[in-house]
Design a protein around this motif. Sequence first.
Motif, PDB file in Angstrom:
ATOM      1  N   ALA A 106       0.818  -1.215   0.000  1.00 40.46           N
ATOM      2  CA  ALA A 106       0.000   0.000   0.000  1.00 40.46           C
ATOM      3  C   ALA A 106       0.848   1.258   0.000  1.00 40.46           C
ATOM      4  CB  ALA A 106      -0.931  -0.009   1.213  1.00 40.46           C
ATOM      5  N   HIS A 107       2.019   1.206   0.642  1.00 39.30           N
ATOM      6  CA  HIS A 107       2.885   2.392   0.756  1.00 39.30           C
ATOM      7  C   HIS A 107       4.331   1.970   0.488  1.00 39.30           C
ATOM      8  CE1 HIS A 107      -0.600   4.262   2.725  1.00 39.30           C
ATOM      9  NE2 HIS A 107      -0.652   3.184   3.484  1.00 39.30           N
ATOM     10  N   PRO A 108       4.693   1.676  -0.762  1.00 42.72           N
ATOM     11  CA  PRO A 108       6.033   1.131  -1.037  1.00 42.72           C
ATOM     12  C   PRO A 108       7.174   2.070  -0.659  1.00 42.72           C
ATOM     13  CG  PRO A 108       4.874   1.680  -3.072  1.00 42.72           C
ATOM     14  CD  PRO A 108       3.877   1.775  -1.978  1.00 42.72           C
ATOM     15  N   HIS A 109       7.026   3.376  -0.915  1.00 42.47           N
ATOM     16  CA  HIS A 109       8.118   4.299  -0.597  1.00 42.47           C
ATOM     17  C   HIS A 109       8.312   4.435   0.905  1.00 42.47           C
ATOM     18  CE1 HIS A 109       6.985   5.521  -4.752  1.00 42.47           C
ATOM     19  NE2 HIS A 109       8.302   5.577  -4.890  1.00 42.47           N
ATOM     20  N   ASP A 110       7.207   4.655   1.635  1.00 39.64           N
ATOM     21  CA  ASP A 110       7.305   4.720   3.094  1.00 39.64           C
ATOM     22  C   ASP A 110       7.773   3.378   3.661  1.00 39.64           C
ATOM     23  OD1 ASP A 110       6.569   7.343   3.214  1.00 39.64           O
ATOM     24  OD2 ASP A 110       4.469   6.943   3.751  1.00 39.64           O
ATOM     25  N   TYR A 114      11.107   3.491   5.928  1.00 37.02           N
ATOM     26  CA  TYR A 114      10.973   3.280   7.372  1.00 37.02           C
ATOM     27  C   TYR A 114      11.397   1.878   7.797  1.00 37.02           C
ATOM     28  CZ  TYR A 114       8.836   7.834   7.783  1.00 37.02           C
ATOM     29  OH  TYR A 114       8.621   9.192   7.757  1.00 37.02           O
ATOM     30  N   SER A 115      11.441   0.935   6.850  1.00 40.03           N
ATOM     31  CA  SER A 115      12.014  -0.366   7.197  1.00 40.03           C
ATOM     32  C   SER A 115      13.522  -0.254   7.371  1.00 40.03           C
ATOM     33  CB  SER A 115      11.679  -1.395   6.126  1.00 40.03           C
ATOM     34  OG  SER A 115      12.314  -1.075   4.888  1.00 40.03           O
ATOM     35  N   LEU A 116      14.177   0.559   6.535  1.00 38.05           N
ATOM     36  CA  LEU A 116      15.621   0.775   6.688  1.00 38.05           C
ATOM     37  C   LEU A 116      15.938   1.573   7.951  1.00 38.05           C
ATOM     38  CD1 LEU A 116      16.613   1.514   2.979  1.00 38.05           C
ATOM     39  CD2 LEU A 116      16.979  -0.596   4.281  1.00 38.05           C
ATOM     40  N   LEU A 117      14.971   2.376   8.398  1.00 35.88           N
ATOM     41  CA  LEU A 117      15.133   3.112   9.659  1.00 35.88           C
ATOM     42  C   LEU A 117      14.702   2.264  10.857  1.00 35.88           C
ATOM     43  CD1 LEU A 117      13.832   6.652   8.589  1.00 35.88           C
ATOM     44  CD2 LEU A 117      16.203   5.936   8.921  1.00 35.88           C
ATOM     45  N   LEU A 118      14.286   1.021  10.586  1.00 37.15           N
ATOM     46  CA  LEU A 118      13.895   0.049  11.609  1.00 37.15           C
ATOM     47  C   LEU A 118      12.623   0.436  12.350  1.00 37.15           C
ATOM     48  CD1 LEU A 118      17.410  -0.807  13.118  1.00 37.15           C
ATOM     49  CD2 LEU A 118      16.256  -1.830  11.148  1.00 37.15           C
ATOM     50  N   VAL A 119      11.805   1.283  11.717  1.00 35.59           N
ATOM     51  CA  VAL A 119      10.510   1.636  12.291  1.00 35.59           C
ATOM     52  C   VAL A 119       9.449   0.661  11.800  1.00 35.59           C
ATOM     53  CG1 VAL A 119       8.731   3.421  12.485  1.00 35.59           C
ATOM     54  CG2 VAL A 119      11.155   4.064  12.468  1.00 35.59           C
ATOM     55  N   TYR A 120       9.359   0.503  10.484  1.00 39.36           N
ATOM     56  CA  TYR A 120       8.455  -0.486   9.898  1.00 39.36           C
ATOM     57  C   TYR A 120       9.140  -1.842   9.946  1.00 39.36           C
ATOM     58  CZ  TYR A 120       6.247  -3.152   6.079  1.00 39.36           C
ATOM     59  OH  TYR A 120       5.653  -4.128   5.318  1.00 39.36           O
ATOM     60  N   LEU A 179       4.055  13.918  17.587  1.00 41.25           N
ATOM     61  CA  LEU A 179       5.125  14.914  17.533  1.00 41.25           C
ATOM     62  C   LEU A 179       5.845  14.933  16.186  1.00 41.25           C
ATOM     63  CD1 LEU A 179       6.758  14.442  21.062  1.00 41.25           C
ATOM     64  CD2 LEU A 179       5.477  16.436  20.262  1.00 41.25           C
ATOM     65  N   THR A 180       6.018  13.765  15.591  1.00 41.39           N
ATOM     66  CA  THR A 180       6.857  13.665  14.389  1.00 41.39           C
ATOM     67  C   THR A 180       6.090  13.430  13.103  1.00 41.39           C
ATOM     68  OG1 THR A 180       7.166  11.272  14.680  1.00 41.39           O
ATOM     69  CG2 THR A 180       8.734  12.738  15.794  1.00 41.39           C
ATOM     70  N   GLY A 181       4.837  12.969  13.215  1.00 46.05           N
ATOM     71  CA  GLY A 181       4.073  12.665  12.013  1.00 46.05           C
ATOM     72  C   GLY A 181       4.457  11.365  11.345  1.00 46.05           C
ATOM     73  N   LEU A 182       5.043  10.439  12.083  1.00 47.39           N
ATOM     74  CA  LEU A 182       5.401   9.132  11.517  1.00 47.39           C
ATOM     75  C   LEU A 182       4.164   8.481  10.904  1.00 47.39           C
ATOM     76  CD1 LEU A 182       7.769   7.473  14.153  1.00 47.39           C
ATOM     77  CD2 LEU A 182       8.319   7.950  11.777  1.00 47.39           C
ATOM     78  N   PRO A 183       4.269   8.010   9.655  1.00 47.47           N
ATOM     79  CA  PRO A 183       3.088   7.427   8.998  1.00 47.47           C
ATOM     80  C   PRO A 183       2.872   5.945   9.274  1.00 47.47           C
ATOM     81  CG  PRO A 183       4.889   7.555   7.431  1.00 47.47           C
ATOM     82  CD  PRO A 183       5.413   8.126   8.724  1.00 47.47           C
ATOM     83  N   VAL A 184       3.803   5.297   9.955  1.00 41.25           N
ATOM     84  CA  VAL A 184       3.725   3.850  10.147  1.00 41.25           C
ATOM     85  C   VAL A 184       2.811   3.534  11.325  1.00 41.25           C
ATOM     86  CG1 VAL A 184       5.038   1.732  10.527  1.00 41.25           C
ATOM     87  CG2 VAL A 184       6.080   3.635   9.275  1.00 41.25           C
ATOM     88  N   PRO A 185       1.738   2.740  11.119  1.00 37.66           N
ATOM     89  CA  PRO A 185       0.865   2.366  12.242  1.00 37.66           C
ATOM     90  C   PRO A 185       1.631   1.537  13.264  1.00 37.66           C
ATOM     91  CG  PRO A 185      -0.146   1.833  10.111  1.00 37.66           C
ATOM     92  CD  PRO A 185       1.278   2.182   9.835  1.00 37.66           C
ATOM     93  N   PHE A 186       1.181   1.604  14.498  1.00 38.83           N
ATOM     94  CA  PHE A 186       1.876   0.895  15.566  1.00 38.83           C
ATOM     95  C   PHE A 186       1.926  -0.607  15.306  1.00 38.83           C
ATOM     96  CE2 PHE A 186       1.836  -1.372  19.671  1.00 38.83           C
ATOM     97  CZ  PHE A 186       3.057  -0.941  20.161  1.00 38.83           C
ATOM     98  N   GLU A 187       0.859  -1.180  14.737  1.00 38.17           N
ATOM     99  CA  GLU A 187       0.825  -2.615  14.497  1.00 38.17           C
ATOM    100  C   GLU A 187       1.820  -3.064  13.430  1.00 38.17           C
ATOM    101  OE1 GLU A 187      -2.698  -0.752  12.282  1.00 38.17           O
ATOM    102  OE2 GLU A 187      -1.747  -0.591  14.263  1.00 38.17           O
TER     103      GLU A 187
END
Length: 369
Positions: A106-110, A114-120, A179-187
């Motif tokens: 659904a969100h390939p760029h994000d 964010y996977s490389l940033l270890l968030v996703y 605070l940051t507007g991170l687009p990645v859902p917590f799940e």
Amino acid sequence: MRGLMIVLMTITHVPTRLTDPVGQPFGFVSAAEGFVLMSAYVCGLVYTRIWYDHGIEAMRKAFWQRALKIYLAQGALLLFLFTVITALSLRIHQPAAHELLKYYLAHPHDGLLYSLLLVYQPALLDILPMYILFMLLSPWVMSVGLRHGWGPVLAVSATGWAAAQFGVTPWAYEHLVALTGLPVPFEETGSFDTLAWQFLWFVGLWLGAGRTAPDARPLVFPRWLVAVATVVALGVFVWRHLGAGGQAPFGDDMALNLLFDKWRIGPLRMVDLAALGIVAITFGPKLLEGLPRPRWLEALGAASLSVFCGHLVAVLLVFAIFGNSYTVRPWWGDAILLAVVFGGLYGVARSVAHWEARQKKRVPRASAR
């Protein structure tokens, strides 16, 4: 032990008829807890020796180099997931693979950023990011523990684990998003609650570090504690395999099941893990003396990072090609599948051992020149 944990994780993750009975085989504790605890224990052993022999800076550098190696392994797994597995899932249309990749599709760029940033953290690829964070924190934690004692360190760590039981992690993430507007859902940030699992890591680190001290003595527990731990371990083992709930200790009661929750390491799960640890430490050495040496398990454990990544590659391929149900195969199909997977993992372990042996031979030659 690490090799055994990898075997159990592989059987749990590859969907076959053995997945349910082998999942949480010793009680309501999974192989993931054992793998994290043993890995932290080995880190405590190895990096404390580096501290004593070469100083704190050498220890920090070794931790950071290992963290970088794990990050590169995570990057390689993400690349494999976003290319090979994505292509297979779009061609074969397996629902299990689509569910695994739903945020990325659904969100390939994000998803990539964010996977490389270890968030996703896609499902199954959420344990190495936790390792990386722990490896980055460990030099500071070990320096405090070795210089000033481990009591305050473990007290702070236990407080973090207790806070996780009350949902502090999702609450903190919601505020971070605000605070940051991170687009990645917590799940989509991984199943493991890092605030809870850090306690397991730092307990293992403390145990390993304590084994390298000049005055270190064997771990011996009071007889009453061993007796209590044995009763708890056997009781929960019977409960797990003969109870009506199977892997869910309290059946459909979600509130009570949280006491054994895996992702937050619920309090009763921690009790079961501690009991199993006491039993293993007390009776394990004597038991091993009478058994043949499991060299193939040693090989898997010695190359744990490579073998762990190999098992994830195998699981992802199975999900993309066959899905996450074993009913599509007869029992002999499960047997062939597991034989191929474990043959491949043992091949990875042997290849790593061969490569490391060649590297060691090159070092003296280079020194001689």
